[in-house]
Design an enzyme around this catalytic site. Structure first.
Site, PDB file in Angstrom:
ATOM      1  N   THR A 190       7.234   9.493   1.600  1.00  0.00           N
ATOM      2  CA  THR A 190       6.274   8.563   2.085  1.00  0.00           C
ATOM      3  C   THR A 190       4.916   9.214   2.153  1.00  0.00           C
ATOM      4  O   THR A 190       4.829  10.124   1.962  1.00  0.00           O
ATOM      5  CB  THR A 190       6.931   7.556   3.339  1.00  0.00           C
ATOM      6  OG1 THR A 190       6.482   8.896   4.514  1.00  0.00           O
ATOM      7  CG2 THR A 190       8.448   7.337   3.311  1.00  0.00           C
ATOM      8  N   CYS A 191       4.010   8.284   2.587  1.00  0.00           N
ATOM      9  CA  CYS A 191       2.565   8.706   3.066  1.00  0.00           C
ATOM     10  C   CYS A 191       2.579   9.825   4.075  1.00  0.00           C
ATOM     11  O   CYS A 191       1.877  10.615   4.234  1.00  0.00           O
ATOM     12  CB  CYS A 191       1.522   7.741   3.283  1.00  0.00           C
ATOM     13  SG  CYS A 191       1.971   6.947   4.748  1.00  0.00           S
ATOM     14  N   ASN A 192       3.510   9.891   5.061  1.00  0.00           N
ATOM     15  CA  ASN A 192       3.541  10.759   6.134  1.00  0.00           C
ATOM     16  C   ASN A 192       4.750  11.885   6.028  1.00  0.00           C
ATOM     17  O   ASN A 192       4.495  12.549   6.766  1.00  0.00           O
ATOM     18  CB  ASN A 192       3.790  10.127   7.508  1.00  0.00           C
ATOM     19  CG  ASN A 192       2.513   9.349   7.845  1.00  0.00           C
ATOM     20  OD1 ASN A 192       1.563   9.883   7.491  1.00  0.00           O
ATOM     21  ND2 ASN A 192       2.748   8.189   8.380  1.00  0.00           N
ATOM     22  N   SER A 238       7.409   8.279  13.414  1.00  0.00           N
ATOM     23  CA  SER A 238       6.299   7.921  12.700  1.00  0.00           C
ATOM     24  C   SER A 238       4.747   8.154  13.489  1.00  0.00           C
ATOM     25  O   SER A 238       4.917   8.477  14.704  1.00  0.00           O
ATOM     26  CB  SER A 238       6.259   6.509  12.611  1.00  0.00           C
ATOM     27  OG  SER A 238       7.402   6.188  11.852  1.00  0.00           O
ATOM     28  N   GLN A 286       7.358  -0.230   8.716  1.00  0.00           N
ATOM     29  CA  GLN A 286       7.565   0.244   7.394  1.00  0.00           C
ATOM     30  C   GLN A 286       8.491   1.005   7.022  1.00  0.00           C
ATOM     31  O   GLN A 286       9.161   1.050   5.746  1.00  0.00           O
ATOM     32  CB  GLN A 286       6.064   0.322   6.802  1.00  0.00           C
ATOM     33  CG  GLN A 286       6.386   0.386   5.089  1.00  0.00           C
ATOM     34  CD  GLN A 286       4.742   0.433   4.876  1.00  0.00           C
ATOM     35  OE1 GLN A 286       3.815   0.610   5.095  1.00  0.00           O
ATOM     36  NE2 GLN A 286       4.704   0.210   3.444  1.00  0.00           N
ATOM     37  N   ALA A 341      -2.480  -3.435  -4.549  1.00  0.00           N
ATOM     38  CA  ALA A 341      -1.854  -4.698  -3.729  1.00  0.00           C
ATOM     39  C   ALA A 341      -0.432  -4.302  -3.741  1.00  0.00           C
ATOM     40  O   ALA A 341       0.419  -5.461  -3.736  1.00  0.00           O
ATOM     41  CB  ALA A 341      -1.973  -5.799  -4.900  1.00  0.00           C
ATOM     42  N   GLY A 342      -0.029  -3.280  -3.539  1.00  0.00           N
ATOM     43  CA  GLY A 342       1.486  -3.168  -3.006  1.00  0.00           C
ATOM     44  C   GLY A 342       1.990  -3.381  -1.607  1.00  0.00           C
ATOM     45  O   GLY A 342       0.927  -4.026  -1.135  1.00  0.00           O
ATOM     46  N   LYS A 343       2.716  -2.764  -1.151  1.00  0.00           N
ATOM     47  CA  LYS A 343       3.099  -3.065   0.277  1.00  0.00           C
ATOM     48  C   LYS A 343       2.005  -2.902   1.144  1.00  0.00           C
ATOM     49  O   LYS A 343       1.470  -3.575   2.068  1.00  0.00           O
ATOM     50  CB  LYS A 343       4.382  -2.435   0.660  1.00  0.00           C
ATOM     51  CG  LYS A 343       5.720  -2.987  -0.279  1.00  0.00           C
ATOM     52  CD  LYS A 343       7.055  -2.100   0.140  1.00  0.00           C
ATOM     53  CE  LYS A 343       8.038  -2.535  -0.631  1.00  0.00           C
ATOM     54  NZ  LYS A 343       9.406  -1.711  -0.668  1.00  0.00           N
ATOM     55  N   MET A 344       1.624  -1.505   1.100  1.00  0.00           N
ATOM     56  CA  MET A 344       0.434  -1.083   1.902  1.00  0.00           C
ATOM     57  C   MET A 344      -0.898  -1.946   1.982  1.00  0.00           C
ATOM     58  O   MET A 344      -1.501  -2.468   2.965  1.00  0.00           O
ATOM     59  CB  MET A 344       0.358   0.275   1.723  1.00  0.00           C
ATOM     60  CG  MET A 344       1.492   1.351   1.982  1.00  0.00           C
ATOM     61  SD  MET A 344       1.621   1.879   3.790  1.00  0.00           S
ATOM     62  CE  MET A 344       0.582   3.110   3.904  1.00  0.00           C
TER      63      MET A 344
END
Length: 532
Positions: free
Chosen positions: A130-132, A190, A197, A273-276
């Site tokens: 993921t991003c993190n 998180s 998410q 325009a995805g989930k984030m």
């Protein structure tokens, strides 16, 4: 005899009798093998009076080497049970510039699982990127070798050196690894405590892994249980109520950096325009935005968002118009899955300045990993660039209440850890249960056939069915006690050690040889995979 671990070449060489840590001499009329110092793993030294005798000895030493390999391999693996391990990097341990190099796109997760399970000591695998965080979960035949092989695979696929990965990685084993995933799915690990998410991302791991060789019973069971834990924590502690997400924190950060402005006057641009991206748009609307430009590959997702947010003007633009749209924007949010930078220094340098009313600086809030805005853009005096690691400033202010809820969540996680451990431990005895049932079934079927043959052809179908039911009933009743003592159930008073002792006793009594045969199968399968 020592064997180089994980080396298919060593195995093949041993099999052919070419690598043996012994020197061989041949007195007249007999063959003997004695220890001797040799170079490397050893060489076979022959002193013979005849070619036939030499050939016979080579065959004997080949068989001996193979048997010794089998014994040493079985000894090595029976001393160390398979372990669940997580090897990863997160925002706690590594900056975004390192994480983005190791990030694995969701579309590549299945291929990553297959490649990981082709490693000598890895049985099962899963990827959570993921991003993190970028975390790899494996079931390994050996902890040390498993971590080494996965780290080398990460280095090979990312181009990041093993030494740099080791500087930033964390490794957790068995219960600690399980606890970590449960905390991750609950939102306790998180950047934004309690964010929702991540639970959807853990679900996606299971969805993506379905049917992929290597996403098997232990790993899939671990992730499915993690989903249960995440749902339970959110239901029973309400930890996510009022909390922010990465997307909402990005919107809050932009507001903090704008000079006394509101989103009613600022011109926002959302790229992706995805989930984030969708969440960014929703939070912009909640903060007062009435007009938002969205750049995306296709209009389909933007149209769906437009239907959902009917009172807001949402304008779709294709990627080809991204720079033109950026020129007219004050704040740019990027959240795409692009593996390359969308904005470089020369792109941004050519853009017109923004209004002094909002501070004269164009803001780029980049919540993508890998980053969509190149690091070189930060060198420009006309812009300010923020990434996911900069969101901590927003999150810190909103943390105290959720920390109290996190303490409650740890109690739930402790309960679920016991349940998962009981389930996982019970898998150790499954092969014995299957072999015991198969053993009893062979005897039952054989004895039933003998009985039916003695009774002749005059027996009716009803009588045959009655005899069949009788034989099944006897076997099931006889097996009930032993099988119950092979199951790990937290409601029983038996410890895991007692259950495993029962398993070994049954293996010996009925000559099932469960552990040894399974380990040999694993070793042989892995070696066969690595051979050209």
């Amino acid at each position: 005899m020592a064997v180089a671990s994980g080396s298919a070449a060593s195995f093949a060489a041993f099999k052919s009798g070419l690598r043996c840590n012994a020197s061989v001499s041949y007195p007249p009329g007999r063959i003997s093998v004695r220890p001797g110092k040799t170079a490397g793993l050893g060489a076979v030294r022959c002193s013979v009076g005849s070619d036939d005798l030499a050939k016979a000895e080579l065959r004997a030493s080949s068989v001996s080497a193979l048997e010794l390999l089998k014994t040493s391999a079985a000894d090595r693996y029976t001393k160390e049970r398979s372990s669940i391990i997580v090897i990863g990097l997160s925002f706690h341990t590594a900056p975004v510039e390192v994480r983005e190099k190791l990030a694995i796109p969701e579309a590549n997760w299945p291929q990553a699982i297959v490649e990981l399970c082709a490693l000598n000591h890895i049985e099962e695998a899963a990827v959570l990127s993921t991003c993190n965080r970028m975390e790899i979960y494996v079931v390994a035949l050996s902890q040390h070798r498993g971590v080494k092989e996965v780290t080398e695979w990460m280095s090979k696929t990312s181009g990041v050196s093993v030494s740099e990965i080791c500087q930033h990685r964390f490794t957790l084993y068995n219960e600690d690894a399980t606890r970590h995933l449960f905390e991750v799915s609950s939102g306790l690990d998180s950047l934004v405590l309690g964010e929702g998410q991540i639970l959807a991302q853990v679900r996606q791991v299971v969805k993506t892994g379905q049917g992929v060789p290597g996403f098997d019973r232990k790993i899939s069971g671990l992730f499915k249980h993690a989903i249960t834990v995440g749902k339970r924590v959110r239901t029973e502690t309400n930890i996510s109520a009022g909390s922010v997400s990465v997307s909402s924190a990005a919107v809050e950060l932009a507001l903090l950096k704008l000079a006394e402005s509101s989103y009613a006057t600022v011109r926002p641009l959302v790229i992706g325009a995805g989930k984030m991206g969708k969440l960014v748009i929703k939070h912009l609307v909640a903060k007062g935005s009435t007009k938002i430009v969205v750049v995306n590959r296709s209009e389909e997702r933007v149209a769906a968002i437009r239907k959902e947010l009917k009172d807001v003007e949402i304008i779709y633009k294709p990627l080809s118009e991204m720079l033109a749209c950026t020129a007219e924007a004050d704040v740019v949010f990027t959240s795409t899955a692009s593996e390359n930078s969308l904005f470089l220094k020369e792109h941004v340098e050519a853009l017109p300045p923004v209004s002094q009313e909002i501070g004269g600086l164009r803001l780029f809030i980049d919540i993508s990993v890998p980053r969509n805005v190149g690091p070189c853009v930060s060198d420009l005096e006309t812009v300010r660039v923020y990434n996911v690691d900069d969101l901590k400033e927003v999150v810190a202010a909103n943390k105290e209440d959720r920390l109290r809820k996190a303490m409650e969540a740890q109690g739930i996680i402790a309960e679920e850890l016991k349940q998962f451990k009981s389930w996982k431990d019970s898998l150790e005895t499954v092969p014995t249960i299957k072999k015991l049932r198969a053993y009893a079934e062979r005897i039952r079927a054989s004895e039933l056939d003998k009985c039916l043959s003695k009774m002749g052809d005059g027996i009716s179908k009803k009588q045959k069915a009655a005899l069949y039911d009788l034989s099944m009933g006897i076997v099931n009743k006889l097996l009930h006690g032993p099988i119950q003592h092979l199951r790990c159930d937290e409601n029983e008073n038996r410890t895991l050690n007692e259950t495993l002792e029962n398993m070994h006793a049954l293996n010996r009594i009925f000559d099932l040889e469960t552990d040894t045969s399974l380990l040999e199968e694993k070793i042989r399968a892995k070696v066969k995979q690595s051979q050209p």
